[in-house]
Design a protein around this motif. Structure first.
Motif, mmCIF file in Angstrom:
data_model
loop_
_atom_site.group_PDB
_atom_site.id
_atom_site.type_symbol
_atom_site.label_atom_id
_atom_site.label_comp_id
_atom_site.label_asym_id
_atom_site.label_seq_id
_atom_site.Cartn_x
_atom_site.Cartn_y
_atom_site.Cartn_z
ATOM 1 N N UNK A 151 11.069 30.603 -10.494
ATOM 2 C CA UNK A 151 11.626 31.413 -9.490
ATOM 3 C C UNK A 151 11.766 31.139 -8.182
ATOM 4 N N UNK A 152 11.473 29.397 -7.644
ATOM 5 C CA UNK A 152 12.157 29.252 -6.688
ATOM 6 C C UNK A 152 13.876 28.997 -6.637
ATOM 7 N N UNK A 153 14.272 28.406 -7.943
ATOM 8 C CA UNK A 153 15.167 27.730 -8.720
ATOM 9 C C UNK A 153 16.130 29.289 -8.359
ATOM 10 N N UNK A 154 16.321 30.349 -8.578
ATOM 11 C CA UNK A 154 16.685 31.563 -9.316
ATOM 12 C C UNK A 154 17.354 31.923 -7.809
ATOM 13 N N UNK A 155 15.968 32.051 -6.966
ATOM 14 C CA UNK A 155 16.399 32.614 -5.859
ATOM 15 C C UNK A 155 16.976 31.350 -4.374
ATOM 16 N N UNK A 156 16.635 30.327 -4.841
ATOM 17 C CA UNK A 156 18.045 29.357 -4.141
ATOM 18 C C UNK A 156 19.166 29.583 -4.294
ATOM 19 N N UNK A 157 19.191 29.521 -5.927
ATOM 20 C CA UNK A 157 20.613 29.141 -6.121
ATOM 21 C C UNK A 157 21.311 30.823 -5.985
ATOM 22 N N UNK A 158 20.251 31.779 -5.638
ATOM 23 C CA UNK A 158 21.157 33.520 -5.359
ATOM 24 C C UNK A 158 21.446 32.726 -4.170
#
Length: 207
Positions: A151-158
């Motif tokens: 989840x945090x990887x998705x948010x950071x790359x967004x």
């Protein structure tokens, strides 16, 4: 708000991200969605390493959830239930919520912990019943870390890929953040009104 969070993340570096994520999982002052989007912005500008910021964010998330897990394990279901019955309505949690969470964890275990990391509210609350039903520590730590990493990887790359459109993103994230805060406050107040009305009805039925 978003500008302030971005500047705070860049200034605090990895230690700041770790601390914010610990706090977000203890008692959310700032949603992780905003923290990680701001971290991704900083990484896109070369101020932070994406790998290290994810390590800091997952580490902070794990520490915050370990606190709730160990509290739940120490209390146990039977000791925790009277506390929820008496004080839970003030925290938007009732005995029925506790029963549903423990039943779900007994049935789904690691899968529920992993998926629960991706839903606001659930991601913190699920740690308490996970401790109460005594899911093994290694299992809890592993699946909390894995779900958080996704989840945090998705948010950071967004945030990383939206850096080129910073001006436009800031224009809609700022009011959206306040809408979310207002909606959360409204939902909490509505829950309190419902909880107190139901409590009065139950007292009347006992007479």
């Amino acid at each position: 708000m978003f500008q302030w969070i971005t500047e705070m993340v860049a200034a605090g570096g990895y230690a700041g991200i770790f601390a914010l994520m610990v706090l977000e999982n203890l008692f959310p002052p700032i949603p992780s969605e905003l923290i990680m989007a701001a971290s991704g912005f900083a990484a896109a500008r070369g101020q932070l390493s994406m790998l290290l910021l994810l390590v800091a964010a997952v580490g902070g998330t794990l520490v915050g959830n370990i606190f709730w897990y160990e509290l739940g394990r120490w209390l146990g279901v039977e000791r925790f239930r009277p506390l929820v019955a008496r004080w839970g309505k003030w925290f938007a949690v009732e005995v029925e919520d506790l029963d549903r969470a423990t039943a779900m964890l007994k049935r789904w275990g690691p899968f529920a912990i992993c998926i629960g990391r991706m839903f606001p509210g659930v991601r913190t609350l699920i740690s308490v019943p996970a401790g109460m039903v005594e899911i093994p520590r290694g299992v809890f730590y592993l699946w909390t870390a894995l779900g958080s990493l996704v989840w945090l990887t998705f948010l950071a790359y967004a945030g990383y890929f939206l850096e080129d459109h910073y001006d436009r993103v800031e224009k809609w994230v700022e009011p959206l953040a306040w809408v979310v805060v207002g909606a959360a406050l409204g939902a909490y107040l509505a829950h309190l009104a419902f909880a107190f009305r139901r409590a009065r009805r139950r007292r009347a039925e006992r007479r």
